[in-house]
Design an enzyme around this catalytic site. Sequence first.
Site, PDB file in Angstrom:
ATOM      1  N   ASN A 538       8.018 -27.122  64.380  1.00 42.96           N
ATOM      2  CA  ASN A 538       8.861 -26.063  64.945  1.00 42.96           C
ATOM      3  C   ASN A 538       8.271 -24.677  64.653  1.00 42.96           C
ATOM      4  O   ASN A 538       7.587 -24.469  63.651  1.00 42.96           O
ATOM      5  CB  ASN A 538      10.304 -26.154  64.422  1.00 42.96           C
ATOM      6  CG  ASN A 538      10.422 -25.799  62.966  1.00 42.96           C
ATOM      7  OD1 ASN A 538      10.598 -24.646  62.618  1.00 42.96           O
ATOM      8  ND2 ASN A 538      10.293 -26.794  62.091  1.00 42.96           N
ATOM      9  N   CYS A 593      28.221 -19.744  82.357  1.00 36.23           N
ATOM     10  CA  CYS A 593      29.042 -20.118  83.518  1.00 36.23           C
ATOM     11  C   CYS A 593      28.416 -21.281  84.286  1.00 36.23           C
ATOM     12  O   CYS A 593      29.115 -22.109  84.868  1.00 36.23           O
ATOM     13  CB  CYS A 593      29.284 -18.920  84.439  1.00 36.23           C
ATOM     14  SG  CYS A 593      27.821 -18.388  85.341  1.00 36.23           S
TER      15      CYS A 593
END
Length: 1027
Positions: A538, A593
């Site tokens: 990572n 959304c």
Amino acid sequence: MADSMEIDDSLYSRQRYVLGDSAMQQMAQSAVFLSGMGALGVEIAKNIVLAGVKAVTLHDCKQCEVWDLGTNFFIREEDVHSQKKRVEAVHSRVAELNPYVQVSVSTDVLDESTDLSFLKRYQCVVLTETRLNLQKQINNFCHAQQPPIKFIGSDVFGISSRVFCDFGDTFEVSDPTGEEPKELFIQSITQETSGVVMCMDSRTHGLQTGQSVCFKEINGMTELNGTTHQVTVLSPYSFAIGDTSSFQPYTHGGILRLVKTPKTISFETMEQQLSDPQLLTPDFSKPEVPLQLHAIMLALDAFLEQHGRHPNIGCLQDAELLLKFTEEISKTLKHKVSINEELVRCVSRCSRGCLFPLAAAVGGIASQEVLKALTGKFTPLHQWFYLDAMEVVQPLQSLPAEEFASRGDRYDALRACIGESLCLKLHTFQVFMVGCGAIGCEMLKNLALMGVGLNRCSGEICITDPDLIEKSNLNRQFLFRPHHIQKPKSTTAAAATLDINPELQIDAHLNKVCPATEDNYSDVFFSRLNVVVTALDNVEARRYVDSRSVSNQKALLDSGTMGTKGHTEIIIPNLTESYNSHRDPPEEEIPFCTLKSFPAVIEHTIQWARDKFESAFSHKPFMYNMFWQSHPSAQDVLQRLMASESMEGAFQVIKLLSRRPTRWDHCVALARLKFDKYFKRKALQLLHSFPLDTRLKDGSLFWQSPKRPPSPIEFDLSDPLHFSFVASAARLFAGIYNIPYTEKSLSFEAILSVLSGVDVPEYKPSEKHIETDESIKKPDQMKMTVSSEEEREAITQLQEAIDSNFITAERLHMNPLFFEKDDDSNGHMDFIASASALRARMYAIEAADRLQTKRIAGKIIPAIATSTAAVSGLVAVELIKVAGGYGFESFKNCFFNLAIPVMVLTETAQVKRTQIRDDISFSIWDRWTVYGHQDFTLSDFISAVREKYGIEPTMVVHGVKMLYVPVMPGHNKRLKLTMQKLIKPSAGRKYVDLTVSFAPEVDGDEDLPGPPVRYYFSRESESANTA
């Protein structure tokens, strides 16, 4: 594993994402003959057995020698003492890498008189340590078979290496790149003789002229749906697809996808290729070298043929003879090649030796070619690849011959290449390696064979990794075996590495390397090191380790892989930029959304399902426990709420408490209601708020691509997806509420019986706001305002729970679940796969299979042993240069993609210097120091910087705290405060690193940054720090 056999996902999951199931099945039906159990042969054996071919025959006739201990990680001292044959010594150790692979051995003589018909049993033949004439003979035999037996010849002689491939006259490649085809939304398509497709939101299509795309979901120009067209690229955002003039006009919508086109590749035999080789160029700074190496290595073959040996170490006569052979061979080549005498002499001197890291890198590359040969997955090498480590030996040419002479120990092969002095430096090295996963295991093997960090030389390898071994690790992390599962990676890897070389000193830790462990990995710890190696998966951890290495002026060797891609980055104090000098663009976030109401692609529905899991089964239980730990008395909470006191999270917690199920059938009912909420009511509410004919202010339809109108789903338990969702959700609810259930409770009949008594309320539309703004972030549920009606409801619910004696200590606790993708028995993936597939169905999005869902939900990085072996070999080559204190031009960064295949070696990025004044500049490696004392003030600090470095700071910052910014109110008063009082160091803190800025030379310009200034609180603390 025949077609009907299932692939063991618990073992192969990461590799499946690289190769795909079809290739895995083909490999599992294929047999490989591999000759030569030296450095290169054992690397290839390891990689292809881990990958999961059906059968491998290991062939070798030589006995174990002391020499082999430094080149073959599966030969032990007892094998040398008992005079075992190499192939017998390695057999069981190779076989135990993968229980699915049949590993057999052969010690039969293989020469020009051998009947080669036995090779017809194999799909691929790999030769290492085989004389060229015999390679040509076997290659001709393989090429002549119907179908051809795929042939790979590979060699490492000292610092030079080669790979040759011949897969027959017509080799079909099913997937040339392995890249997942992108889907792109269409903005417009013109109606003309050369119709132009424009991608939505100026997204680059990444297509090339001649490739083909297919179309779906186009409105208006529906004739294109389901058809495939060749493209002519016009710009990064547009392309032409041919005549669209007779089609209906395009109105809106549509998705395009690249169509993968198989290709056929024709190979020539080695004999045909010798005079006019097709070469891959890895280093464009020396494009002539592959052909030069081709001539030199053919000269080595000729030398070996004539003298029965390689050139003697340091023998000038042999070097001249090799040069003569090289000149003769270069005359037979179709393309003129300049003779690189320096390269010839270096190859000659080292050819008897073996630079093992080079063998590891080439072994990774050659192994990937074996997998391509068996599967047709990815583009094969066409047809020669040469790689050298000239930069390692170039600075050593003036050393006397005895530096490279044999001493009868395990390091002779390495010593023949790099000399005794450099071997000794490696023995004394102090290495810190962070991470013991796939790259970590490979690196430890390389370090062991090179004798890095020997106990008797006061060297040491310190390793750390907090993780435990899982079954899926065994496919790449070759130091681990099934009996190691659930044991720590670091201590297990350390023990396995000591088996390879008992002379090492290894200190294994179980820590993360992060700010919380800075006391363990302090500046004193770093001061002892020679080099830091990262084997991390990572970016955040890499950035932190990089910052510590830069701060402590230590070389850092970084590498990483993703599928068949790999990179190495070499970071050297005062010479190169660091990892933090460049920033990858942040991953694009899916707008809130879009996830909540308007998914357009399968990734959106999978992320939504993962978010639902986190919210319901992890975040809410955690929040619930935190609340009741802080407020253990429900009666007290009730009184405070009745007194209108604000309590963060109280409303959500009481809602969870009042709806808390206490029996299994409650969990099933709750899961059924969730189904209705997610897959029926949500759709009905959206269509109520935005009917299908809704138009935007500009008159365009609201429901047009990429927005998809949802269709409500009616519950039907006989649908396997509906059943899977209810059963898995019920299990997870039972898990967080500690409710027992049996296997029988999960049967179709049992769940049907419970559901027959569940009353699902009828849907009533609400007028709540549905977010459509893509810039709005997800609100924090804990901080959302609660209406007075909701407050009253919460008070009533809590009062009722208290009055009915519902509240017990057990009921004020929940069990948060942590998503575990690799355990198929826990129901986590069942929930995410079914929830995502149902949402995809609701929005008419093409569903993903469970495997793809798991990769996206679990953020799994595809991985395969071949790439890991290659990067770690390349890093270990660079480590030798670090030990030798080599100059900037010697070091190489690398990027490769074994699928295509491409390898690019480049110079490292040279460190940049920032100019503050004509005579004052600094780089990332510079650090200024100021020594203070107990009464040292901020004003003293500023004066000390000015006196010592000739420039006065205009701003002083500690972390995020501004200590001194003259324009800020009250900051001038701080000049009289002591540094101790301003910084407030924790007990025992010896120093702090401060950020300073300086006034620009021209008024109006921005302040100029300076290097970090390390402020020691006293002179004693500095000496204690370096002690």
